[in-house]
Design a protein around this motif. Structure first.
Motif, mmCIF file in Angstrom:
data_model
loop_
_atom_site.group_PDB
_atom_site.id
_atom_site.type_symbol
_atom_site.label_atom_id
_atom_site.label_comp_id
_atom_site.label_asym_id
_atom_site.label_seq_id
_atom_site.Cartn_x
_atom_site.Cartn_y
_atom_site.Cartn_z
ATOM 1 N N VAL A 275 0.841 -1.199 0.000
ATOM 2 C CA VAL A 275 0.000 0.000 0.000
ATOM 3 C C VAL A 275 0.878 1.252 0.000
ATOM 4 O O VAL A 275 1.687 1.449 0.915
ATOM 5 N N GLY A 276 0.714 2.071 -1.012
ATOM 6 C CA GLY A 276 1.454 3.327 -1.101
ATOM 7 C C GLY A 276 0.618 4.463 -0.538
ATOM 8 O O GLY A 276 -0.581 4.543 -0.808
ATOM 9 N N LEU A 277 1.235 5.314 0.262
ATOM 10 C CA LEU A 277 0.543 6.455 0.866
ATOM 11 C C LEU A 277 1.051 7.738 0.229
ATOM 12 O O LEU A 277 2.244 7.877 -0.021
ATOM 13 N N GLN A 278 0.113 8.660 0.009
ATOM 14 C CA GLN A 278 0.539 9.952 -0.532
ATOM 15 C C GLN A 278 -0.452 11.015 -0.103
ATOM 16 O O GLN A 278 -1.611 10.705 0.193
ATOM 17 N N CYS A 279 -0.003 12.268 -0.042
ATOM 18 C CA CYS A 279 -0.973 13.343 0.120
ATOM 19 C C CYS A 279 -0.746 14.374 -0.978
ATOM 20 O O CYS A 279 0.349 14.525 -1.493
ATOM 21 N N GLY A 280 -1.794 15.084 -1.310
ATOM 22 C CA GLY A 280 -1.709 16.122 -2.343
ATOM 23 C C GLY A 280 -2.797 17.138 -2.093
ATOM 24 O O GLY A 280 -3.901 16.785 -1.696
ATOM 25 N N GLY A 281 -2.484 18.415 -2.301
ATOM 26 C CA GLY A 281 -3.475 19.442 -1.989
ATOM 27 C C GLY A 281 -3.760 19.433 -0.500
ATOM 28 O O GLY A 281 -4.910 19.456 -0.067
ATOM 29 N N SER A 282 -2.681 19.409 0.322
ATOM 30 C CA SER A 282 -2.851 19.318 1.772
ATOM 31 C C SER A 282 -3.337 20.637 2.346
ATOM 32 O O SER A 282 -3.148 21.700 1.758
ATOM 33 N N MET A 424 -1.999 -1.058 -4.055
ATOM 34 C CA MET A 424 -3.119 -0.222 -3.590
ATOM 35 C C MET A 424 -2.550 1.139 -3.182
ATOM 36 O O MET A 424 -1.469 1.216 -2.610
ATOM 37 N N HIS A 425 -3.331 2.199 -3.456
ATOM 38 C CA HIS A 425 -2.839 3.552 -3.206
ATOM 39 C C HIS A 425 -3.857 4.308 -2.348
ATOM 40 O O HIS A 425 -5.054 4.286 -2.661
ATOM 41 N N ILE A 426 -3.385 4.925 -1.278
ATOM 42 C CA ILE A 426 -4.238 5.773 -0.447
ATOM 43 C C ILE A 426 -3.745 7.200 -0.592
ATOM 44 O O ILE A 426 -2.559 7.480 -0.386
ATOM 45 N N PHE A 427 -4.669 8.100 -0.919
ATOM 46 C CA PHE A 427 -4.287 9.483 -1.218
ATOM 47 C C PHE A 427 -5.137 10.420 -0.371
ATOM 48 O O PHE A 427 -6.359 10.417 -0.469
ATOM 49 N N THR A 428 -4.504 11.210 0.493
ATOM 50 C CA THR A 428 -5.269 12.151 1.323
ATOM 51 C C THR A 428 -5.191 13.545 0.705
ATOM 52 O O THR A 428 -4.157 13.939 0.165
ATOM 53 N N THR A 429 -6.301 14.261 0.792
ATOM 54 C CA THR A 429 -6.332 15.602 0.211
ATOM 55 C C THR A 429 -7.257 16.539 0.996
ATOM 56 O O THR A 429 -8.302 16.124 1.481
ATOM 57 N N ILE A 443 -7.606 5.110 -3.488
ATOM 58 C CA ILE A 443 -8.667 5.495 -2.550
ATOM 59 C C ILE A 443 -8.357 6.896 -2.052
ATOM 60 O O ILE A 443 -7.286 7.139 -1.487
ATOM 61 N N LYS A 444 -9.295 7.828 -2.275
ATOM 62 C CA LYS A 444 -9.035 9.213 -1.865
ATOM 63 C C LYS A 444 -9.759 9.535 -0.554
ATOM 64 O O LYS A 444 -10.942 9.244 -0.398
ATOM 65 N N VAL A 445 -9.022 10.141 0.368
ATOM 66 C CA VAL A 445 -9.518 10.450 1.712
ATOM 67 C C VAL A 445 -9.470 11.960 1.892
ATOM 68 O O VAL A 445 -8.400 12.572 1.737
ATOM 69 N N SER A 446 -10.607 12.569 2.218
ATOM 70 C CA SER A 446 -10.612 14.023 2.410
ATOM 71 C C SER A 446 -10.324 14.363 3.873
ATOM 72 O O SER A 446 -10.709 13.639 4.789
ATOM 73 N N THR A 447 -9.662 15.506 4.072
ATOM 74 C CA THR A 447 -9.321 15.944 5.424
ATOM 75 C C THR A 447 -10.472 16.687 6.072
ATOM 76 O O THR A 447 -10.494 16.852 7.278
ATOM 77 N N GLY A 450 -16.371 19.429 4.239
ATOM 78 C CA GLY A 450 -16.824 20.332 3.179
ATOM 79 C C GLY A 450 -16.442 19.788 1.816
ATOM 80 O O GLY A 450 -17.257 19.711 0.892
ATOM 81 N N LEU A 451 -15.193 19.363 1.692
ATOM 82 C CA LEU A 451 -14.708 18.791 0.429
ATOM 83 C C LEU A 451 -15.457 17.496 0.119
ATOM 84 O O LEU A 451 -15.898 17.279 -1.010
ATOM 85 N N ALA A 452 -15.611 16.626 1.134
ATOM 86 C CA ALA A 452 -16.279 15.339 0.907
ATOM 87 C C ALA A 452 -17.728 15.549 0.469
ATOM 88 O O ALA A 452 -18.267 14.740 -0.289
ATOM 89 N N THR A 453 -18.358 16.630 0.915
ATOM 90 C CA THR A 453 -19.741 16.918 0.520
ATOM 91 C C THR A 453 -19.787 17.479 -0.894
ATOM 92 O O THR A 453 -20.561 17.022 -1.733
ATOM 93 N N ARG A 454 -18.901 18.472 -1.159
ATOM 94 C CA ARG A 454 -18.860 19.062 -2.509
ATOM 95 C C ARG A 454 -18.507 18.009 -3.551
ATOM 96 O O ARG A 454 -19.048 17.974 -4.629
ATOM 97 N N TRP A 455 -17.547 17.151 -3.206
ATOM 98 C CA TRP A 455 -17.024 16.165 -4.140
ATOM 99 C C TRP A 455 -17.449 14.752 -3.707
ATOM 100 O O TRP A 455 -16.615 13.861 -3.611
ATOM 101 N N SER A 456 -18.742 14.605 -3.427
ATOM 102 C CA SER A 456 -19.216 13.299 -2.944
ATOM 103 C C SER A 456 -19.017 12.213 -3.987
ATOM 104 O O SER A 456 -19.016 11.035 -3.660
ATOM 105 N N ASP A 457 -18.822 12.599 -5.259
ATOM 106 C CA ASP A 457 -18.588 11.614 -6.314
ATOM 107 C C ASP A 457 -17.117 11.585 -6.763
ATOM 108 O O ASP A 457 -16.792 11.161 -7.865
ATOM 109 N N LEU A 458 -16.213 12.055 -5.879
ATOM 110 C CA LEU A 458 -14.772 11.946 -6.145
ATOM 111 C C LEU A 458 -14.016 11.446 -4.912
ATOM 112 O O LEU A 458 -12.949 10.824 -5.041
ATOM 113 N N ILE A 459 -14.548 11.744 -3.729
ATOM 114 C CA ILE A 459 -13.874 11.390 -2.479
ATOM 115 C C ILE A 459 -14.450 10.065 -1.959
ATOM 116 O O ILE A 459 -15.669 9.915 -1.850
#
Ligand code: CA
Length: 514
Positions: A275-282, A424-429, A443-447, A450-459
């Motif tokens: 499993v690779g971990l990464q963050c972007g747009g922190s 497998m890749h886990i990406f936090t944003t 798998i994208k994880v929102s911090t 607000g983001l998870a609601t706006r982007w409910s079809d991406l997060i």
């Protein structure tokens, strides 16, 4: 008043003299917290508030560490924005403690499995993909054309094959192929071709006159089948027109599709996950919600015997002394120091330093500087001992927590983690990114919610629930762990895969271009 509307901040460590405002949309001047603190000015969501009066030059403490010094006097209740915080010097690598605080081994976690494709070399695929590799950019458009036709005309007849992808890149010619830095892109391309999700069915397309010859990309012994006619197409040797060359590629591809189509998922222990971990747009919540939750997941994975990889040298550089102390042996700590030193030198040679990170978006999200970003970033790595260090593009074979050295650029990091054999890749944003990869599920994880609601079809997972006290770090950590097993098994689709959002592979080439 609804509890979520009450002014709330999160203080991570008892010694911190700043905290992060977590109310959606931020808070106006005059807002009063339960503790009595009153804001002297408006503070945006995920930005910092001063909990005490600070004089010019005073240390600003978050995560229990000094993230910088006050550029001028700061009042209690002020907004501590990046313009007020000076950047401290990076911890000197020569003074890093070596394996002085090795964490105790956590209890084993048994009984967790996923359905994967076992390969001859022992690795396990989470997908069953035909990958067509290339030696040089010159053939990229041809291979992309062939892949379009293979997907339209052939793939529907092979229902057990998930996808067909072109491994294309800008490398291969017009580069100093004998320079020391060339080893990185070459081994990256080699290891991408050997990725566990490609089932060992390598197909390679070459132009013929390029510097990166097929034998150089795949030296004999790397993959014996390459020498068979059935795995290599060289355009200039073909004595054929474009249409016939494409036909040749398609004929070779169909043979591979037949073999891949015979494969079936079998039950595999969670220890086969890489499993690779990464963050972007922190943002400033990354280190409070998503990254600690992923850190808990990382500990679960390590307890289950899996490999967990974290990366992004510039984002851990300021925490180097904490990580070398956590290394299982002094040798592993030295390996980490070596990778950090190499990157310091690389940045220096380019006339840059670590202040080149964070991005304008990170700063908008409340991160003052790279020290604050690094402290939040290493929370992803959980609490276990560092078991290994790999250079950029090297394949990782070690179990447990591993540092795979990469730049922090999302696409370069993802590409290098794929080369390291991430399945497998886990990406936090925090700010949000539609990031995805074709070769392994992301798998994208929102911090923040607000983001998870706006982007409910991406997060895929909302770790913002931690900031609003609707879930604990442990609960979100388990949620991510279970989702990894489901997605790895092909039972559940990530949003990036649902929409087919697959970013380009981007090579890291520290060598000169000619
Ligand atoms: Ca990144």
């Amino acid at each position: 008043m609804n509890s979520f509307l009450q002014p709330r901040y999160i203080r991570v460590h008892k010694n911190d003299n700043v905290a992060v405002v977590v109310n959606q949309g931020g808070l106006p001047a005059g807002s009063r917290f339960a503790c009595g603190l009153v804001l002297t000015e408006m503070i945006p969501e995920t930005h910092k508030v001063a909990l005490a009066d600070l004089a010019e030059g005073d240390a600003i403490v978050r995560y229990g560490v000094v993230i910088g010094h006050a550029k001028r006097a700061i009042q209690r209740g002020n907004w501590v924005h990046e313009g007020l915080v000076s950047l401290p010097d990076a911890p000197p690598l020569a003074d890093c403690p070596l394996a002085t605080a090795v964490p105790k081994t956590l209890p084993k976690l048994d009984g967790f499995t996923f359905e994967g494709f076992r390969n001859i070399d022992g690795s396990v695929g989470t997908r069953n993909i035909l990958g067509i590799s290339t030696t040089v950019q010159c053939v990229a458009a041809t291979v992309a054309y062939a892949v379009r036709r293979i997907k339209a005309e052939m793939l529907p007849h092979y229902p057990n094959v998930d996808d067909v992808i072109a491994i294309t890149h800008p490398y291969g010619c017009g580069v100093a192929i004998d320079a020391p830095g060339a080893a990185v892109p070459i081994r990256t391309l080699r290891n991408l071709s050997l990725h566990p999700n490609l089932g060992g069915e390598l197909l390679l397309v070459s132009l013929g006159c390029e510097k990166l010859q097929p034998e150089r990309l795949m030296p004999s012994g790397t993959l014996p089948v390459l020498n068979e006619e059935s795995s290599l197409a060289v355009m200039q040797d073909a004595q054929q027109g474009f249409g016939e060359i494409v036909d040749t590629i398609m004929t070779l591809a169909e043979r591979k599709l037949k073999k891949l189509n015979e494969r079936r998922r079998i039950s595999c222990p969670a220890s086969d996950l890489v499993v690779g971990l990464q963050c972007g747009g922190s943002d400033a919540l990354s280190g409070v919600t998503a990254n600690p939750a992923v850190g808990f997941t990382a500990d679960l994975l390590v307890r289950a015997g899996a490999t967990v990889m974290f990366s992004e040298v510039t984002e851990v550089r300021d925490a180097a002394h904490l990580l070398t102390a956590r290394a299982a042996t002094p040798e592993i700590a030295q390996d980490l120091v070596r990778e950090m030193a190499w990157f310091d030198e690389y940045l220096h040679a380019g006339g840059a330093d670590r202040a080149a990170n964070p991005t304008p978006g990170n700063k908008k999200g409340g991160l003052a500087n790279v020290v604050e970003k690094a402290m939040g970033s290493i929370a992803k790595a959980g609490s276990t001992a560092l078991m290994g260090v790999a250079g950029p593009g090297q394949r990782v074979t070690q179990k447990g927590l591993v540092f795979a050295a990469t730049p922090a650029s999302d696409f370069i990091c993802g590409t290098l983690q794929l080369a390291a054999s991430m399945n497998m890749h886990i990406f936090t944003t925090g700010r949000g990114t539609p990031y995805g990869l074709a070769m392994a599920p992301v798998i994208k994880v929102s911090t923040n919610s607000g983001l998870a609601t706006r982007w409910s079809d991406l997060i895929d997972v909302d770790a913002g629930k931690i900031a609003t006290s609707e879930a604990t770090i442990e609960e979100v950590g388990w949620e991510i762990f279970r989702l990894i097993l489901e997605v790895a098994s092909g039972c559940k689709e990530t949003w990036a895969d649902h929409w087919g959002l697959h970013n380009d592979l981007v090579l890291f080439n520290p060598g000169p271009v000619t």
